[in-house]
Structures are given as structure tokens and as C-alpha cells.
Design an enzyme around this catalytic site. Sequence first.
Site, PDB file in Angstrom:
ATOM      1  NE  ARG A  21      -4.111   1.843   1.031  1.00  0.00           N
ATOM      2  CZ  ARG A  21      -5.134   2.150   0.244  1.00  0.00           C
ATOM      3  NH1 ARG A  21      -5.166   1.765  -1.012  1.00  0.00           N
ATOM      4  NH2 ARG A  21      -6.143   2.853   0.717  1.00  0.00           N
ATOM      5  CB  THR A  32      -9.453  -0.595  -7.023  1.00  0.00           C
ATOM      6  OG1 THR A  32      -9.368   0.595  -6.234  1.00  0.00           O
ATOM      7  CG2 THR A  32      -8.569  -1.657  -6.485  1.00  0.00           C
ATOM      8  CB  SER A  57      -7.199  -0.221   1.565  1.00  0.00           C
ATOM      9  OG  SER A  57      -7.678  -0.860   0.401  1.00  0.00           O
ATOM     10  N   GLY A 112     -14.024   0.698  -4.425  1.00  0.00           N
ATOM     11  CA  GLY A 112     -13.972   1.543  -3.236  1.00  0.00           C
ATOM     12  C   GLY A 112     -14.697   0.883  -2.092  1.00  0.00           C
TER      13      GLY A 112
HETATM   14  N1  GLY Z   1      -8.565   3.173  -3.020  1.00  0.00           N
HETATM   15  C1  GLY Z   1      -9.490   2.121  -2.830  1.00  0.00           C
HETATM   16  C2  GLY Z   1      -9.162   1.260  -1.654  1.00  0.00           C
HETATM   17  O1  GLY Z   1      -8.028   1.221  -1.247  1.00  0.00           O
HETATM   18  O2  GLY Z   1     -10.009   0.628  -1.094  1.00  0.00           O
END
Ligand code: GLY
Length: 564
Positions: free
Chosen positions: A99, A374, A445, A467
Site C-alpha cells: 500500500r 481499483t 483501504s 472503493g
Molecule cells: N482506493 C481504494 C481502496 O483502497 O479501497
Amino acid sequence: MFKPILTRSIAVLLVVLLSGSGQLFANTVTGENGAVASRSALASDVGVEILKQGGNAIDAAVAVGFALAVTYPSAGNIGGGGFMVVRLANGEVLAQDHREKAPLAASTDMFLDANGDVDRELSLFSLQASGVPGSVAGMLDALEKYGTMTRQEVMAPAIRLAEEGFALNADLAGDFNDTMPYFQRHEASQAIFSKNGSPYQAGDLFVQKDLAESLKRVSEQGRDGFYKGPTADMIVAEMQRNGGLISHEDLESYDVVWRTPMRGDYRGHEIWSMPPPSSGGVVLLQILNMLEPHDIGVLGWGSTRTVHLTVEALRRAYADRAEHLGDPDFYPVPVEKLISKDYARERFADMNPAAASDSEQIFAGNWNTESTETTHYSVVDADGNAVSVTTTLNGSYGNRIVVPGAGFLLNNEMDDFSAKPGAPNMYGLLGGEANKIEPGKRMLSSMTPTIVVKDGQTLLVTGSPGGSTIINTVLHVVMNVIDHGMGVEEAVAKPRFYHQWKPDVVRYETDSFSAETKAELEAMGHRGLTDSGYGYGDANSIVIRDGQIEATSDPRSVGGASAY
Ligand code: GLY
């Protein structure tokens, strides 16, 4: 509603031709030696080529990850980050966190304006929106520890695709053009995603020379080819020119973390998923724990009882997410408590089987927001290694800023922090102290790369973008496979409904349930039931049953699965 197995070319064509009419088709393939399901048919083919060359699932996953950075630039990336769950052939399960991290110069209030309100332009579309990228470090570390092929071998297809180009399909060309108003703000972005300012058309050759050079530096020098040297210099120069925060020190000190994977049990299946700083695994297990005492299979797919119970479990788990989840290196996330069966029993004790709860009366068990762009891919090899990877720039094309000279987009992952406790992020998610911005911290996340094991064998490899809806999509796929006994194509294609505590509304894809069920849910007090069309998630998944490896790309998008 869904055709049986189609060849990919026909299936993709049908998706393009018929999506306007509401009919969608999965691309599903079956093999005995290995498979890849991803958002890009080209990338899936790269993965299977690597498997055919004798690579294992980790080699293939790394090759697919780099290929997606070329063939699916809205979310595939080297300028972002992600999570990887691996189940090795010997049964060992691993969770890798690559991440993004907040730059060392970041501060808690950096996205607040003079009135104390969140400046979304800054948190989404500026250089300050970028966290320190982790994808390159993550891919290389996985390859080094668990792969069998060289960096040069697994990166060669991505370099070739960037250098020689590939023909754009209508989906990608349209997406570039839709995003053009943002790309036009940045010379380097417009240069890549248009033909000297004119829109790309389907069939045009898409060549990315600068990206090819950036990939070559990684292929030749390893992580130093990205986190040091010319690529790092270009990132830092762009940051310094235009108010960004990422420094050489941030890049050089970026670290990949191998974390203890989340493990839960659901009706005799092992559920393995990602621990914090993703909320995905914790929230998924919480929901499954709340549902387990109820016989969802008997209650039936799409029934009033099944939808009610699932919404009530989602409501409570997302309330806990907002309060308790963040980067465990900065905040004491009560993981064991949250995923325990005892806690699920307590948490669900106030669930009324006949009436909806009110989210205003549901508080986090006593003691945050994300983008939809994503991407997820799943890989399985002949030896039984399985890899589940979800990777992201956060928003579609991240902050839409290409690093001049380096040819890749930067993420806007900083928006996944709670910029202001109680203020919703771009997904409407709420967050608090646990997910406030701090230098060097990873933003919370929802990514939920997941592997389900039955009787010591991998059964399902899944995950999704979306998301805040990611966890929900994975939940539906898992329930469809375990509770409803579906095959992978049906489990992924079936419509999904969704609730995230606040706002207190049930959103659903068309045909998630009948009109009668909708009326019953409303009579029970469920609020804001809204038909959102068809488009929650992109769960490129694999199911293995009786030695057959079946891979499907989600019919909601133009992806592709490949197997042999
Ligand atoms: N940016 C989407 C997530 O990390 O859940």
C-alpha cells in the site's frame, strides 16, 4: 440471462454490442494447468504465457501486474499500490502489503481549507494527493521471495506491450476520451492519452515509450530502477515543480510489509483475506460471522430474509470500520475482537428479523472513504499456488497526473485517509482518529483480495475494485459460491445489493431481487432502495472444482480470462 461458456473474442464483442441493451456476458474459460482472470484480456494472456513457460502463479501474477500498468492504465499501475494474498501449494498463506504511504512531509490537516472543510480538489487531483507508490517494491519482493523466474523474464511482456504498443479497444479509447478534460490540465498526461491532442479511436495503436523506459529501468536494476536514479528524480522534480510532497527519502525508504493474513471460517470453509491497513478482510469476516448462524442457502438467493440479514450485517460491520480501522503500525486496531464469533453474536443480537435498523441508532461497537477504479486479478497454477491481487491508483487514472518523462500516472490514494474525522471521503465512507493522516502512515483501504479453501484445497480466488463496495462484492461472490453452490460465472455475474451503514440506503443492481421482495423490504423499514443499474465491482475470479480451473472476468467490464 447468461450464456454458457463463450470464446473470449465472441464474449467481449457481445459485451460491447449488447451492454447497452442490458445483456452482459462473462468471459469464462476452463483449464487444468492454470488460469488468470483480470480486467485486461492482454494481461491475462501474459499471465498464462508465463505459466506455460514454466513459471508459477507468483511469476504470473507479477507479470500480470506489470502488464496491467500498460494495458489498463486507469488502475493497473506502477505509480500506486495494492495488496496480495498468496496461498502456496504447501498450504501456507501469505499477505503482502504494498500500500502507498503518506509522505514524511504530510500532516493531519493538509487537505483542510481556511474554513476547516475538506478541499477535495486538493485531496483528489493534486500532487499532494499522491502517496509514496508501493507497487514496484511489492511485485519485486513477491517475485524474489516466491517466484521462480527472473525479473527480466516476467517483465518482458509488459515492456513489449508498452514499446511496440497494442490496439486500443472501444472501452479503453472511450475511457481516455471521457477523462480528457482532466488530462488536458497536464501536458504529460495529454501527450500520452491523446494523439497530439486528438482523441484516440478503437483500433488505434497505443504506444507508451516513456513507460517502456521506466519499466526497463526496473527490469535492469530492480527496485533501485524506480525508487532511485532517473525515475525517482523525475517523480521528485515533478513534486518540487508543482507543490507535491514526495521526496527522495520517501522513495528510498518505502517498505513492503508481509502481514499475518486474516483467517476466518464460514460453514466449513477457510476464508483468507487481507488484514489492516485494509479493512477488507476484517469487515468481510465480521459479516460472514454475523450471517453464519442463519441458513442463507435455505433462505435462498435474493429472498427477503437473505437480503434483510445481509443488509443488517453490512450496516453493523461498516459502522465498526469507520471507528476502529486504520494502519496497525500507527493505531491499535482491535482485529481479534472484531473477527471473533463471540463479537459477531453480540453485535448481531439487536438485529430484528422483522424490521430494518436505523443507521442513526447503530454505533460502532463500543470500545472512514475510497474510489471505484481499483482493479483485481486472480491467478492459479498447476501446482496449486494461488495469488489474489488488488491494485489501485485510487481514482480512475489516479490524480490524472503523468510524471513527465517517466510515462506513468500517480495515485491519489491520500484521499483514502480521513481528511477530517466525520467527513465522508469520495466513496461516502466515514472515518475517524484511526485513519487520520500521519507522516509515513498507510491509508485505510477496502481492498479485499481473498482465497477460500475447502478441505485443504483452494476453492475460490476472488477480489474486486469498487472503493467502499469492494467488501460487499467479495461477500456476494463468497456467499454465491458457498451458500448458493454456484459456479464461478454465475457467482460473479449475479446482481448485487449494497449497504454501507451511512448513508442509510440500500442500493441494488437491477434484478438483485423481485418487486415483491423490494416491497417487503420497504415494509420492514429499509430505506432508500435504489436501482443502480448494473455495475458494482469487477470480480475477476477463479473457482477450482474436480481438478477443473474455471476463470471468469466479470461481465460488468470488458476484461478477459485465460486458461490452459
Ligand atoms: N482506493 C481504494 C481502496 O483502497 O479501497
